[in-house]
Enzyme design. Sequence first.
Site, mmCIF file in Angstrom:
data_model
loop_
_atom_site.group_PDB
_atom_site.id
_atom_site.type_symbol
_atom_site.label_atom_id
_atom_site.label_comp_id
_atom_site.label_asym_id
_atom_site.label_seq_id
_atom_site.Cartn_x
_atom_site.Cartn_y
_atom_site.Cartn_z
ATOM 1 N NE ARG A 90 95.198 51.773 35.465
ATOM 2 C CZ ARG A 90 94.662 50.660 35.931
ATOM 3 N NH1 ARG A 90 94.415 50.525 37.216
ATOM 4 N NH2 ARG A 90 94.352 49.675 35.119
ATOM 5 N NE ARG A 143 87.342 42.006 37.221
ATOM 6 C CZ ARG A 143 88.508 42.341 36.735
ATOM 7 N NH1 ARG A 143 88.832 42.004 35.509
ATOM 8 N NH2 ARG A 143 89.366 42.991 37.465
ATOM 9 C CD GLU A 155 91.498 38.862 38.237
ATOM 10 O OE1 GLU A 155 91.010 39.885 38.701
ATOM 11 O OE2 GLU A 155 92.271 38.867 37.267
ATOM 12 C CG ASN A 197 86.000 40.705 32.931
ATOM 13 O OD1 ASN A 197 85.499 41.831 33.028
ATOM 14 N ND2 ASN A 197 87.269 40.466 33.198
ATOM 15 C CG HIS A 210 93.891 43.989 40.804
ATOM 16 N ND1 HIS A 210 94.964 44.853 40.858
ATOM 17 C CD2 HIS A 210 93.481 43.984 39.515
ATOM 18 C CE1 HIS A 210 95.188 45.353 39.654
ATOM 19 N NE2 HIS A 210 94.291 44.854 38.821
#
Length: 398
Positions: free
Chosen positions: A241, A91, A383, A7, A180
């Site tokens: 955010r 990823r 993940e 990642n 996601h």
Amino acid sequence: MIVLVINSGSSSLKYQVFNMKEEKLLAKGLVERIGIGGSSLTHQPLGQEPIVTKEDIPDHNKAIQMTVAALTDPQSGVVKSMEAIEAIGHRVAHGGEQFADSILINDEVTEGIRKLIELAPLHNSPALMGIEACARMLPKTPQVAVFDTAFHQSIPEKAYYYALPYEISKKYALRRYGFHGTSHKYVAEKAAQLLQKDIVDLKIITCHLGNGASIAAVAQGKSVDTSMGFTPLEGLVMGTRIGDMDPASLLFLMEKEGMNTEEMNQFLNKKCGVLGISGYSSDFRDLETEANNGNHRCQLALDIFAYRVTKYIGAYAAAMNGVDAIVFTAGLGENSPTMRQAVSKNLSYLGAEIEDDKNNQRGQVEISKENSRCKLFVIPTNEELMIGRDTYRIVKSS
Ligand code: AMP
């Protein structure tokens, strides 16, 4: 098959190594501060203390070189040689409309990911750096790209088009993509396992609540809607955010505050969310502590966050005409009984009732009352394992 999962961020690179036959994690690590001085690699074989190597790491090539050296180190390594790494899974944040599944990387795929940098500059370019560095260091090892957007490619047109002129949506591929995806897919599949039912017979709402937060409606094992959109800015309130907002208010603000587009982009991504509301922190632990001390704005930030999640759950239950299970995952979803309680208190109309004692447990756990028609679960996401699984599947069948 030994799979290295990578990642890549702009100045960091996280890795995990799995023996996929047993789905066993062998080691994990993190390269930090790539290209910005004070860089280091932290390597941790399973069940051992982390080993930190401080060294100048100017780019992703050096980061991969050091990762391979750590993995093959005679003392702390987990494989005998570079050749023992049989596949690499990366990823990649944005797969656009082109990539609806994970894919074996070749020149065409690399170019596809490069073209999508325009849609996700912060994420796709470091992923590409990781892919290219691995191709240089391990040229014979097959590499697979696993996209955050891929799981959401099953979302129907009515849920992914914005109410823009159709030609404009088409011209710029400006639509909902969702993110996601690897996490939503992992926890939805796990929920089906826990319910001992085939996922095709289930309607599941997955709430990935971390610093970045999104929610997905999963019907028959496929994503049918999700809260993040063209970028990961839409939907839920997040750490920093903004989430959903009246678009006209942004124009208003740009004019009033004299912000250009780059400043506005920074503002919406870094200064808003629970940090902006509370004026205190983007970390939910800090907010919970401070709210308990009577800080109104911290409590307000938590209330607004929970309210938005509850609203989306209602929307997605409506979109699927029912829901069998609701899953909480990621940093906040996995670790905050208070937030899960706040989100769930108005879900009894769906037959989802939280049990306080169960809610206070940790790890993978069902937290709904025994007679709850809709089950509530906490499922830690993974993940990296999901990327490992896809890499294994694709390389085995290639
Ligand atoms: P993630 O982005 O999935 O790593 O999640 C990070 C977020 O999870 C941070 O905002 C943390 O505040 C939050 N978090 C982690 N542990 C806890 C906890 N025990 N209680 C509340 N929030 C937590």
